[in-house]
Design a protein around this motif. Structure first.
Motif, PDB file in Angstrom:
ATOM      1  N   GLY A  58       1.035  -1.164  -0.124  1.00 34.49           N
ATOM      2  CA  GLY A  58       0.215   0.162   0.103  1.00 34.49           C
ATOM      3  C   GLY A  58       0.721   1.317  -0.067  1.00 34.49           C
ATOM      4  O   GLY A  58       0.481   2.195  -0.482  1.00 34.49           O
ATOM      5  N   ASN A  59       2.137   1.234   0.294  1.00 30.70           N
ATOM      6  CA  ASN A  59       3.005   2.281   0.573  1.00 30.70           C
ATOM      7  C   ASN A  59       3.964   2.451  -0.553  1.00 30.70           C
ATOM      8  O   ASN A  59       4.740   3.380  -0.712  1.00 30.70           O
ATOM      9  CB  ASN A  59       3.528   2.348   1.911  1.00 30.70           C
ATOM     10  N   GLU A  60       3.918   1.608  -1.248  1.00 28.12           N
ATOM     11  CA  GLU A  60       4.798   1.541  -2.476  1.00 28.12           C
ATOM     12  C   GLU A  60       4.227   2.276  -3.828  1.00 28.12           C
ATOM     13  O   GLU A  60       2.907   1.918  -3.953  1.00 28.12           O
ATOM     14  CB  GLU A  60       5.434   0.301  -3.140  1.00 28.12           C
ATOM     15  N   PRO A  65      10.338  -0.422  -8.135  1.00 29.85           N
ATOM     16  CA  PRO A  65      11.074  -1.529  -8.599  1.00 29.85           C
ATOM     17  C   PRO A  65      10.686  -2.756  -7.572  1.00 29.85           C
ATOM     18  O   PRO A  65      10.768  -3.909  -8.217  1.00 29.85           O
ATOM     19  CB  PRO A  65      12.561  -1.172  -8.423  1.00 29.85           C
ATOM     20  N   ALA A  66      10.220  -2.518  -6.273  1.00 29.69           N
ATOM     21  CA  ALA A  66       9.721  -3.752  -5.544  1.00 29.69           C
ATOM     22  C   ALA A  66       8.512  -4.380  -6.108  1.00 29.69           C
ATOM     23  O   ALA A  66       8.552  -5.551  -5.926  1.00 29.69           O
ATOM     24  CB  ALA A  66       9.411  -3.054  -4.200  1.00 29.69           C
ATOM     25  N   PRO A 211      15.277  -1.884   2.356  1.00 26.46           N
ATOM     26  CA  PRO A 211      14.331  -1.428   1.328  1.00 26.46           C
ATOM     27  C   PRO A 211      13.270  -2.734   0.918  1.00 26.46           C
ATOM     28  O   PRO A 211      13.335  -3.891   1.135  1.00 26.46           O
ATOM     29  CB  PRO A 211      15.082  -1.083   0.376  1.00 26.46           C
ATOM     30  N   ALA A 212      12.061  -2.063   0.198  1.00 26.20           N
ATOM     31  CA  ALA A 212      10.981  -2.906  -0.118  1.00 26.20           C
ATOM     32  C   ALA A 212      11.556  -4.093  -1.029  1.00 26.20           C
ATOM     33  O   ALA A 212      10.934  -5.228  -0.884  1.00 26.20           O
ATOM     34  CB  ALA A 212       9.787  -2.135  -0.726  1.00 26.20           C
ATOM     35  N   PRO A 213      12.363  -3.863  -1.904  1.00 26.31           N
ATOM     36  CA  PRO A 213      12.918  -5.037  -2.776  1.00 26.31           C
ATOM     37  C   PRO A 213      13.606  -6.053  -2.053  1.00 26.31           C
ATOM     38  O   PRO A 213      13.285  -7.135  -2.240  1.00 26.31           O
ATOM     39  CB  PRO A 213      13.973  -4.381  -3.963  1.00 26.31           C
ATOM     40  N   PHE A 216      10.653  -8.179  -0.034  1.00 23.77           N
ATOM     41  CA  PHE A 216      10.124  -9.060  -0.997  1.00 23.77           C
ATOM     42  C   PHE A 216      10.792 -10.148  -1.314  1.00 23.77           C
ATOM     43  O   PHE A 216      10.158 -11.020  -1.575  1.00 23.77           O
ATOM     44  CB  PHE A 216       9.680  -8.220  -2.245  1.00 23.77           C
ATOM     45  N   ARG A 217      12.141 -10.014  -1.325  1.00 23.12           N
ATOM     46  CA  ARG A 217      12.886 -11.047  -1.783  1.00 23.12           C
ATOM     47  C   ARG A 217      12.935 -12.263  -0.841  1.00 23.12           C
ATOM     48  O   ARG A 217      12.816 -13.628  -1.038  1.00 23.12           O
ATOM     49  CB  ARG A 217      14.469 -10.731  -1.851  1.00 23.12           C
ATOM     50  N   THR A 218      12.534 -12.013   0.414  1.00 25.71           N
ATOM     51  CA  THR A 218      12.364 -12.995   1.532  1.00 25.71           C
ATOM     52  C   THR A 218      10.964 -13.256   1.983  1.00 25.71           C
ATOM     53  O   THR A 218      10.645 -14.379   2.051  1.00 25.71           O
ATOM     54  CB  THR A 218      13.166 -12.547   2.775  1.00 25.71           C
TER      55      THR A 218
END
Length: 288
Positions: A58-60, A65-66, A211-213, A216-218
């Motif tokens: 919601g905040n991105e 890029p995330a 950072p978001a990316p 998300f990776r984990t």
């Protein structure tokens, strides 16, 4: 009309069946207690994980890029993978038939797409083996001891196929445990990951160091693993509840049948005794 011997045999057979159904009810009740504890323990973790996902998404911004993560990629659903969770055993009422019927409706609704089935549970496997359906995998006899390692194998296989673009969407179809007397059929899209903004924790704002990316990776693979695990323990608890309810109903039906057969047997015996008395009296009267 059945004889007294036939009625006694029938009553004895129903009593033996009643003992079996009563024992199965007690076993299911004990298993349900443990399965329900697992469900209640896992739900808060799953709920917080969804809230974290919703908060980040919601905040991105839309061009972040995330949001380019492979597990968030939305594509036209030409190839669909369905994870169908059924039971390994029967004697649980309409538990298996309901989830299989819902999966057939799902196939009918997406008749224009190419659908593959990942069958978790013996009953669903046996049903779709005899039908013209593409089966991607089979997992049986895993509900007796559900561990996170098995769920990780299933989810990692699903993630791998989705990221390689072998499938465009992945769905879960299972029975969710609501109460001992109620199970809810759930059709949930597992991939691509989609969490509504309303699950973002309300007025709370989460602050993240990474950072978001990187998160998300984990977090996204773990989210899929937890979703599969949650669905499996929910299905296991729902199955035990359905079997306990079905065996309780079977035990009560056996009791009613025993009462009816006993009443009928007493009437037959009374008629037989009455006939014998009439014969004796008639014979004595004939000798006079």
């Amino acid at each position: 009309m059945p004889s007294l011997i036939d009625l006694r045999r029938r009553i004895r057979s129903v009593k033996n069946t009643q003992q079996i159904t009563k024992a199965m009810k007690m076993v299911s009740a004990a298993k349900l207690r443990r399965a329900q504890e697992k469900v209640l323990a896992a739900r808060p973790y799953s709920s917080v994980l969804r809230a974290m996902m919703a908060s980040i998404l919601g905040n991105e911004p839309e061009d972040s890029p995330a949001l380019a993560h492979p597990l968030l990629a939305r594509r036209r659903e030409n190839r669909i993978l369905v994870l169908l969770l059924s039971g390994d055993k029967g004697l649980c009422g309409a538990f298996n038939s309901n989830v299989i019927r819902r999966s057939q409706q799902f196939l009918a609704e997406r008749s224009s797409a190419e659908v593959e089935m990942e069958l978790i549970g013996r009953k669903g496997r046996d049903f779709y083996r005899r039908r013209n359906v593409s089966i991607a995998g089979e997992w049986i006899n895993i509900f007796n001891n559900i561990d996170f390692a098995t769920c990780r194998k299933i989810s990692d296989s699903v993630i791998s196929r989705f990221t390689r673009r072998e499938v465009d969407a992945v769905y879960l179809i299972f029975n969710k445990f609501k109460s001992v007397l109620r199970q809810t059929l759930i059709v949930d899209r597992l991939l691509p990951v989609q969490v509504s903004a309303s699950e973002g924790g309300g007025s709370f704002e989460y602050l993240y160091e990474q950072p978001a990316p990187e998160i998300f990776r984990t977090l996204l693979p773990r989210y899929v693993q937890v979703a599969v695990y949650q669905a499996m323990i929910e299905s296991a608890a729902a199955e035990h509840a359905a079997r306990m309810t079905a065996m309780d109903a079977a035990t009560r039906n056996a009791e009613e049948m025993i009462e009816k057969l006993t009443l009928h047997m007493n009437r037959v015996r009374q008629a037989s005794i009455t006939n014998e008395i009439i014969e004796v009296v008639s014979g004595a009267a004939g000798l006079e």
